[in-house]
Design an enzyme around this catalytic site. Structure first.
Site, PDB file in Angstrom:
ATOM      1  N   CYS A 149       0.941  -1.208   0.003  1.00  0.00           N
ATOM      2  CA  CYS A 149      -0.100   0.056  -0.048  1.00  0.00           C
ATOM      3  C   CYS A 149       0.795   1.439  -0.049  1.00  0.00           C
ATOM      4  O   CYS A 149       1.363   1.525  -1.008  1.00  0.00           O
ATOM      5  CB  CYS A 149      -0.853  -0.015   1.216  1.00  0.00           C
ATOM      6  SG  CYS A 149      -2.495   0.846   0.813  1.00  0.00           S
ATOM      7  N   HIS A 173      -3.518  -5.101   0.249  1.00  0.00           N
ATOM      8  CA  HIS A 173      -2.897  -5.453   1.497  1.00  0.00           C
ATOM      9  C   HIS A 173      -2.747  -7.127   1.575  1.00  0.00           C
ATOM     10  O   HIS A 173      -3.818  -7.843   2.153  1.00  0.00           O
ATOM     11  CB  HIS A 173      -3.671  -5.155   2.815  1.00  0.00           C
ATOM     12  CG  HIS A 173      -3.372  -3.697   3.157  1.00  0.00           C
ATOM     13  ND1 HIS A 173      -2.507  -3.211   3.972  1.00  0.00           N
ATOM     14  CD2 HIS A 173      -3.954  -2.631   2.616  1.00  0.00           C
ATOM     15  CE1 HIS A 173      -2.561  -1.813   3.999  1.00  0.00           C
ATOM     16  NE2 HIS A 173      -3.546  -1.448   3.234  1.00  0.00           N
ATOM     17  N   GLU A 194      -1.230  -9.025   3.255  1.00  0.00           N
ATOM     18  CA  GLU A 194      -0.996  -9.615   4.567  1.00  0.00           C
ATOM     19  C   GLU A 194      -2.320  -9.953   5.089  1.00  0.00           C
ATOM     20  O   GLU A 194      -2.544 -11.125   5.953  1.00  0.00           O
ATOM     21  CB  GLU A 194      -0.336  -8.814   5.572  1.00  0.00           C
ATOM     22  CG  GLU A 194      -0.774  -7.599   6.243  1.00  0.00           C
ATOM     23  CD  GLU A 194      -1.159  -6.348   5.218  1.00  0.00           C
ATOM     24  OE1 GLU A 194      -1.033  -6.524   3.959  1.00  0.00           O
ATOM     25  OE2 GLU A 194      -1.339  -5.307   5.876  1.00  0.00           O
TER      26      GLU A 194
HETATM   27  N1  GLN Z   1      -1.905   6.715   2.890  1.00  0.00           N
HETATM   28  C1  GLN Z   1      -2.038   6.014   1.828  1.00  0.00           C
HETATM   29  C2  GLN Z   1      -3.337   6.252   0.872  1.00  0.00           C
HETATM   30  O1  GLN Z   1      -4.267   6.473   1.526  1.00  0.00           O
HETATM   31  C3  GLN Z   1      -1.674   4.374   1.988  1.00  0.00           C
HETATM   32  C4  GLN Z   1      -2.700   3.853   2.554  1.00  0.00           C
HETATM   33  C5  GLN Z   1      -2.259   2.402   3.270  1.00  0.00           C
HETATM   34  O2  GLN Z   1      -0.965   2.203   3.382  1.00  0.00           O
HETATM   35  N2  GLN Z   1      -3.195   1.710   3.843  1.00  0.00           N
HETATM   36  O3  GLN Z   1      -3.511   5.878  -0.238  1.00  0.00           O
END
Ligand code: GLN
Length: 609
Positions: free
Chosen positions: A434, A563, A565
Site C-alpha cells: 500500500c 494488503h 497480509e
Molecule cells: N496513505 C495511503 C493512501 O491512503 C496508503 C494507505 C495504506 O497504506 N493503507 O492511499
C-alpha cells in the site's frame, strides 16, 4: 446444516413468556425481535467473556474453540461485539488499538477478526462485527421511523433487543454461503464490569434464557496472577472477576485460566469451588510458543467434549471430517514447531514500531511462510522516522528482505523512500504494501525516470509532480470515517510476470484495499517506459495494483496497492509473502540455489487449499 430443535416436550425455558416476544405493543414489557424463519433452540451460542483484565486473548481462545467445532463438521460464525461508540475501527489509531483489519466487503474492524479468519480459514463480513456506535445508530434511526410504537426507548429491552436480533440474524445467515449456522461464537470486547459492554452481557443473559436450556455455553476467560516476589500463582483476582459475572446473572459453564505457566491443581480447585464449575471444566490456558497449537492442546485437555455436552451437540460430530481436518492442521503444526533448516532476517520498515500489534497480520503472514519454507525468520522492526539516505545502508545491514507496510501521513515517508532506494539498488528483496507500493513508485519516478520533485498529494497537496494522487472518486468525499477505497477488488495479472508466476498463472486474483491515493494515470506510460512493470491492474480502470521490476534486474522487487497480509492463512500462505521469504532465504544463503525465485520452493506446497 442446523439441527432440529430439541424434543418438543423440552420447550425452551420461559417459552410461555416468549410467545409475546417480538411484539412491540404497549401490552408487553418484552422487546426481543426474532428474524423471520428463526427457530428458537435450533442454533447454539458459545459466549466468551473476559474477567480481571483485557488483552487476555479472548479472540484467540474463541477462535480456537470455533475451530475445534468446525473441524467436527459443524458450521460456525464468530462475532466480535465492541463497546466503543465508533461505527467501525477505521478511525482508530494503530498505536492504541493495533492494526485495522479489513474484510472482503470493506468492513474496517478489530484485528481479532483477522484471528478468526486465519484460524477458521473463513472469510467474514460486516455481520461478524458490531460496535455500540452501530447499534445506537440503528436504534435511533428506528426510533425516528416510529419503530417503537410510542414507547420510551430504553437500554433494556430495546438496545438489548437489537443485540439479540443481530445474534439471531447471524445464526440464520452467517454461514459461508449465507445460510444458517450451528454455533455462533460471541466475543464481548473489554471485561466484565465495564460500563460500555454491560448491555451486551445483559442481552446474552436474556438470549440464553429465551433460547432455552442447552442453547448457550458461557465461557469466562480469566487471569491467574503469579507475582515474581511471591513465586506462586494467586487466584483471588480471578475469583473476584468470576463473581462479577455471577452478579450480573451469568453462571459460567467453562473457565479458562490464562497464566504464564500451567495452572496448579490448587488454583483449579479454588476456581472450581468458588465458581460452581466442575474441575473438568476449568482449563489452563498458559502461554505457549504458538497460538496455532491451542485447538489441539485444548482438544487433548477435553474442552471440545465439554462444550459439546453443554450445548448437546455430541450427535452432530462427523468423525471422518474431524480426522482429515485435524491431520491437515497437525502437519502445519509440525512444520511450525520443528527445528528449521534455513534462516533469514526480514526488516519491517514502518512507523508504529513500539506497538507490534500495529502490524499483526504482517507478522502472521511471515510466520506462515517461515513454517512452509522451513526458515527461521528474524524480524527486525525499523522506525523509518529515524532513517536517512546516509544512514539507510547501515540500518539495513545484514537484512535479507524488506517489507514496507501500509501507513498514513507524512511522518517517516522520506525514510521509507530511502529504504526502497537501498533495496532497489542493492538488490535486496523488497515487498511494498500500500504506502510501500506508493513509495516504490515515488522512488522510481525520482531516481530512474528523473522526475526529481515526484511525490504524493497526501504529503504535499500542491506537489508539482504528483505521481501519487487522490483517487478521483475519493476527492468528492468529505470526512475521514469509511471514506477510503475499501475491501476486495479484482486484480488483473499480466501474463509472464513475476506476479503471474507467484499466483500460479491465475488470470485474476482478489486483493483487499484500504487507500485514498493511487498512481496518477498521467504518469503510467513514463514509468513503464523507464522499466517499471505494472503487473496487476484493475480490470476496467487505470488503477495500478501490483508493480515489479524485471527479474533480470532484481531478484525480488514487488509491491501491491492492496494488503496481501490480510489474506494469508496458515494452510494457504500468501504468495507475495512466500516470494519475499524465498528470495530472502536465497540472499541469506547465496550457495543454496541458482534460480532467482526458486520455483521448487514456492511450488513445493499447494498455494491455495
Ligand atoms: N496513505 C495511503 C493512501 O491512503 C496508503 C494507505 C495504506 O497504506 N493503507 O492511499
Amino acid at each position: 446444516m442446523p439441527h432440529s430443535p430439541e424434543a418438543t416436550n423440552s420447550r425452551p425455558a420461559g417459552s410461555d413468556l416468549l410467545a409475546q416476544l417480538g411484539q412491540t405493543t404497549h401490552q408487553t414489557e418484552f422487546y426481543s425481535p426474532v428474524p423471520d424463519g428463526y427457530v428458537r433452540g435450533r442454533h447454539k451460542y458459545v459466549v466468551v467473556l473476559g474477567t480481571v483484565m483485557s488483552g487476555l486473548g479472548k479472540g484467540v481462545f474463541s477462535s480456537s474453540m470455533a475451530k475445534m467445532l468446525k473441524d467436527k463438521g459443524l458450521s460456525v460464525a464468530p462475532i466480535k461485539m465492541e463497546g466503543y461508540l465508533n461505527i467501525d475501527s477505521g478511525t482508530l489509531n494503530p498505536f492504541r488499538h493495533g492494526e485495522v483489519f479489513v474484510l472482503d466487503d470493506g468492513t474496517e474492524c478489530d484485528m481479532d477478526l483477522g484471528t478468526y479468519e486465519r484460524m477458521l480459514d473463513q472469510d467474514l463480513t460486516r455481520r461478524n462485527f458490531i460496535t455500540s456506535g452501530q447499534l445506537y445508530t440503528e436504534v435511533l434511526d428506528r426510533e425516528r421511523q416510529g419503530g417503537y410504537l410510542g414507547r420510551d426507548v430504553q437500554m433494556i429491552p430495546h438496545v438489548t433487543g437489537e443485540v439479540k436480533r443481530k445474534l439471531r440474524e447471524l445464526a440464520l445467515t452467517g454461514g459461508p454461503d449465507g445460510g444458517p449456522v450451528d454455533v455462533v461464537f460471541v466475543e464481548v470486547g473489554g471485561t466484565v464490569g465495564d460500563y460500555e459492554n454491560g448491555y451486551y452481557i445483559e442481552a446474552l443473559r436474556e438470549l440464553a434464557f429465551e433460547e432455552g436450556e442447552h442453547s448457550a455455553c458461557f465461557v469466562a476467560l480469566t487471569y491467574i496472577i503469579e507475582p515474581p516476589a511471591l513465586g506462586e500463582q494467586k487466584s483471588k483476582a480471578a475469583q473476584l472477576g468470576i463473581r462479577a459475572l455471577m452478579e450480573v446473572g451469568i453462571q459460567p459453564h467453562i473457565i479458562a485460566c490464562r497464566a504464564s505457566s500451567p495452572i496448579t491443581e490448587t488454583v483449579r480447585q479454588k476456581i472450581a469451588m468458588y465458581s460452581n464449575v466442575p474441575m473438568s471444566r476449568v482449563f489452563s490456558l498458559h502461554d505457549r510458543e504458538s497460538i496455532y497449537t491451542i485447538p489441539d492442546d485444548m482438544r487433548i485437555a477435553g474442552l471440545d467434549r465439554e462444550v459439546l455436552s453443554i450445548v448437546h451437540l455430541h450427535d452432530h460430530v462427523d468423525a471422518a471430517t474431524e480426522d482429515a481436518s485435524r491431520e491437515r492442521w497437525r502437519s502445519f503444526i509440525r512444520k511450525l514447531t520443528k527445528k528449521r533448516t534455513h534462516k533469514a532476517t526480514i526488516a519491517i520498515t514502518g512507523k508504529y514500531m513500539q506497538v507490534r500489534d500495529a502490524y499483526a497480520s504482517i507478522r502472521k503472514a511471515l510466520a506462515h511462510c517461515g513454517a512452509h519454507l522451513d526458515a527461521d525468520l528474524d524480524v527486525r522492526w525499523i522506525e523509518t522516522s529515524d532513517i536517512t539516505r546516509q544512514s539507510v545502508a547501515d540500518q539495513l545491514r545484514d537484512i535479507h528482505g524488506v517489507i514496507t507496510p501500509g501507513g498514513f501521513g507524512m511522518r517517516g515517508v522520506e525514510g521509507k523512500i530511502a529504504c526502497v532506494n537501498h533495496c532497489r539498488i542493492q538488490r535486496v528483496p523488497y515487498l511494498g504494501i500500500c504506502l510501500g507500493f506508493q513509495t516504490a513508485v515515488i522512488e522510481f519516478a525520482r531516481n530512474v525516470v528523473g522526475i526529481e520533485p515526484a511525490g504524493s498529494t497526501e504529503f504535499e497537496p500542491n506537489c508539482p509532480e504528483p505521481v501519487i494522487s487522490e483517487l478521483p472518486e475519493q476527492k468528492k468525499i468529505e470526512g475521514l470515517g469509511g471514506t477510503m477505497r475499501l475491501g476486495a477488488q479484482d486484480v488483473l495479472l499480466t501474463s509472464d510476470t513475476l506476479a503471474a508466476f507467484l499466483y500460479d498463472g491465475a488470470p485474476t486474483v482478489r486483493g483487499r484495499f484500504r487507500h485514498r491515493y493511487e498512481v496518477d494515470p498521467r504518469y503510467i506510460e513514463r514509468l513503464e517506459e523507464a522499466g517499471l512493470i505494472f503487473s496487476g491492474r484493475h480490470p476496467q480502470h487505470p488503477i495500478m495494483q501490483i508493480l515489479e521490476l524485471p527479474l533480470e534486474q532484481h531478484p525480488y522487487f514487488v509491491a501491491a496497492q492492496f494488503h496481501p497480509e490480510l489474506t494469508s492463512r496458515p494452510l494457504a500462505p500468501q504468495p507475495m509473502f512466500m516470494g519475499l521469504v524465498a528470495a530472502a532465504i536465497q540472499r541469506a544463503n547465496p550457495d543454496l540455489e541458482t534460480e532467482q525465485v526458486s520455483s521448487r520452493w514456492l511450488r513445493a506446497e499447494p498455494q491455495h487449499t
